[in-house]
Scaffold this motif. Structure first.
Motif, PDB file in Angstrom:
ATOM      1  N   LEU A 248      -2.467   7.265   4.478  1.00 40.05           N
ATOM      2  CA  LEU A 248      -2.288   7.259   3.033  1.00 40.05           C
ATOM      3  C   LEU A 248      -3.636   7.131   2.350  1.00 40.05           C
ATOM      4  O   LEU A 248      -4.462   6.317   2.745  1.00 40.05           O
ATOM      5  CB  LEU A 248      -1.402   6.084   2.627  1.00 40.05           C
ATOM      6  CG  LEU A 248       0.061   6.205   3.013  1.00 40.05           C
ATOM      7  CD1 LEU A 248       0.715   4.832   2.901  1.00 40.05           C
ATOM      8  CD2 LEU A 248       0.775   7.187   2.120  1.00 40.05           C
ATOM      9  N   SER A 249      -3.852   7.917   1.326  1.00 40.40           N
ATOM     10  CA  SER A 249      -5.074   7.808   0.545  1.00 40.40           C
ATOM     11  C   SER A 249      -4.712   7.584  -0.910  1.00 40.40           C
ATOM     12  O   SER A 249      -3.567   7.719  -1.308  1.00 40.40           O
ATOM     13  CB  SER A 249      -5.902   9.095   0.675  1.00 40.40           C
ATOM     14  OG  SER A 249      -5.246  10.174   0.036  1.00 40.40           O
ATOM     15  N   GLU A 250      -5.712   7.259  -1.730  1.00 45.68           N
ATOM     16  CA  GLU A 250      -5.458   6.993  -3.139  1.00 45.68           C
ATOM     17  C   GLU A 250      -4.867   8.211  -3.831  1.00 45.68           C
ATOM     18  O   GLU A 250      -4.086   8.102  -4.754  1.00 45.68           O
ATOM     19  CB  GLU A 250      -6.763   6.569  -3.833  1.00 45.68           C
ATOM     20  CG  GLU A 250      -7.308   5.233  -3.354  1.00 45.68           C
ATOM     21  CD  GLU A 250      -6.381   4.084  -3.672  1.00 45.68           C
ATOM     22  OE1 GLU A 250      -5.528   4.229  -4.565  1.00 45.68           O
ATOM     23  OE2 GLU A 250      -6.507   3.036  -3.022  1.00 45.68           O
TER      24      GLU A 250
ATOM     25  N   ARG B  96       1.017   3.725  -3.289  1.00 47.85           N
ATOM     26  CA  ARG B  96       0.457   5.073  -3.206  1.00 47.85           C
ATOM     27  C   ARG B  96       1.547   6.130  -3.299  1.00 47.85           C
ATOM     28  O   ARG B  96       1.310   7.234  -3.791  1.00 47.85           O
ATOM     29  CB  ARG B  96      -0.367   5.202  -1.927  1.00 47.85           C
ATOM     30  CG  ARG B  96      -1.603   4.322  -1.994  1.00 47.85           C
ATOM     31  CD  ARG B  96      -2.481   4.436  -0.777  1.00 47.85           C
ATOM     32  NE  ARG B  96      -3.628   3.535  -0.891  1.00 47.85           N
ATOM     33  CZ  ARG B  96      -4.533   3.366   0.050  1.00 47.85           C
ATOM     34  NH1 ARG B  96      -4.433   4.032   1.194  1.00 47.85           N
ATOM     35  NH2 ARG B  96      -5.526   2.528  -0.135  1.00 47.85           N
TER      36      ARG B  96
ATOM     37  N   GLY C 130      -2.852  10.465  -2.544  1.00 48.00           N
ATOM     38  CA  GLY C 130      -1.596  10.929  -1.986  1.00 48.00           C
ATOM     39  C   GLY C 130      -1.607  10.769  -0.489  1.00 48.00           C
ATOM     40  O   GLY C 130      -1.870   9.695   0.021  1.00 48.00           O
TER      41      GLY C 130
ATOM     42  N   THR D 139       0.822  -1.209   0.000  1.00 48.34           N
ATOM     43  CA  THR D 139       0.000   0.000   0.000  1.00 48.34           C
ATOM     44  C   THR D 139       0.852   1.253   0.000  1.00 48.34           C
ATOM     45  O   THR D 139       0.628   2.173  -0.792  1.00 48.34           O
ATOM     46  CB  THR D 139      -0.933   0.005   1.226  1.00 48.34           C
ATOM     47  OG1 THR D 139      -1.833  -1.096   1.143  1.00 48.34           O
ATOM     48  CG2 THR D 139      -1.727   1.306   1.302  1.00 48.34           C
TER      49      THR D 139
ATOM     50  N   GLN E  43       2.049   6.472  -6.937  1.00 54.20           N
ATOM     51  CA  GLN E  43       0.950   7.237  -7.523  1.00 54.20           C
ATOM     52  C   GLN E  43       1.146   8.736  -7.291  1.00 54.20           C
ATOM     53  O   GLN E  43       0.798   9.560  -8.145  1.00 54.20           O
ATOM     54  CB  GLN E  43      -0.383   6.793  -6.933  1.00 54.20           C
ATOM     55  CG  GLN E  43      -0.820   5.394  -7.353  1.00 54.20           C
ATOM     56  CD  GLN E  43      -2.018   4.903  -6.564  1.00 54.20           C
ATOM     57  OE1 GLN E  43      -2.626   5.663  -5.806  1.00 54.20           O
ATOM     58  NE2 GLN E  43      -2.366   3.650  -6.744  1.00 54.20           N
ATOM     59  N   ALA E  44       1.703   9.079  -6.142  1.00 58.72           N
ATOM     60  CA  ALA E  44       1.918  10.485  -5.801  1.00 58.72           C
ATOM     61  C   ALA E  44       3.214  11.028  -6.390  1.00 58.72           C
ATOM     62  O   ALA E  44       3.515  12.210  -6.218  1.00 58.72           O
ATOM     63  CB  ALA E  44       1.934  10.648  -4.277  1.00 58.72           C
TER      64      ALA E  44
END
Length: 236
Positions: free
Chosen positions: A208-210, A53, A212, A49, A56-57
């Motif tokens: 942590l979120s999708e 993420r 960022g 995770t 992604q950020a």
């Protein structure tokens, strides 16, 4: 200031410590030792995770690997530590072996930075980690990997001494800035991260979120008493 801006991709990096098969894959030389705690806190899932993420950020991933053992490693050494002797005896993360390869979920991708292998607990000592972080403009590091009370703790403390802002990834995927709780409590001495062995009640961790990193609404719960840090008598 919101959390996403604090953990900017221009100044923040993830330090992924020792994601080897010997630690994380069934059949690894250290996997069975780590398995009870790793399964209880979903180590691999949380590592996936955090890394996913972070990618992604746009945060860079720095691989901070332990030395891969060779049969003649300690030949001529004057003062090998018990830690080094044990790793040498069992040829942990042996060079050229399956155990010394990256876990399938954590293989480097284009743009990742591979740091020189460390011999002891710190990813900084006798490596190029500090130089590489500075050259990439990194001032904040997020720690994930193995083991919490050895390489994670030692590397995190070393980073703090060098002036980096240090964040530890928690057992539930939250990010916990290190250092604001002076007790630095350990949850388990044999723990393989990804969760924090530093806790605190004075500040809410970030989750942590999708998209960022964002502030969480509440601090994580805890169960049971945490063991105090081991204290060693001074050398004479």
């Amino acid at each position: 200031m919101d959390t996403a801006s604090q953990y900017s991709s221009t100044t923040t990096a993830v330090l992924l410590v020792d994601p080897y098969n010997d630690f994380l894959s069934a059949g690894g030389k250290l996997a069975e030792m780590a398995r009870p705690v790793a399964e209880s806190v979903n180590t691999v899932a949380h590592m996936r995770t955090v890394v996913a993420r972070a990618r992604q950020a746009g945060l860079p991933i720095f691989y901070v690997p332990h030395h891969r053992a060779r049969p003649d490693d300690l030949q001529g050494w004057r003062h090998p530590t018990p830690y080094a002797l044990g790793a040498h005896k069992h040829q942990v993360f042996a060079e050229g072996s399956w155990g010394g390869e990256w876990h399938p979920d954590f293989r480097p991708q284009p743009g990742d930075v591979i740091v020189k292998e460390h011999w002891g607990g710190s990813g900084f000592a006798n490596t190029d980690l500090d130089l590489l972080l500075k050259q990439h403009g990194v001032s904040r590091v997020i720690m994930v990997g193995l083991l919490a009370n050895t390489c994670i703790e030692t590397t995190a403390r070393f980073a703090s001494e060098l002036g980096y802002h240090v964040t530890l990834a928690g057992r539930d995927g939250r990010l916990q800035p290190a250092g604001h709780d002076r007790r630095a409590r350990h949850q388990r001495p044999d723990l393989c991260a990804c969760h924090s062995h530093h806790g605190g009640a004075g500040r809410q961790p970030e989750r942590l979120s999708e998209g960022g990193f964002r502030a969480a609404g509440s601090a994580p719960g805890s169960s049971g008493r945490r063991a105090p840090p081991t204290r060693h008598p001074p050398r004479r």
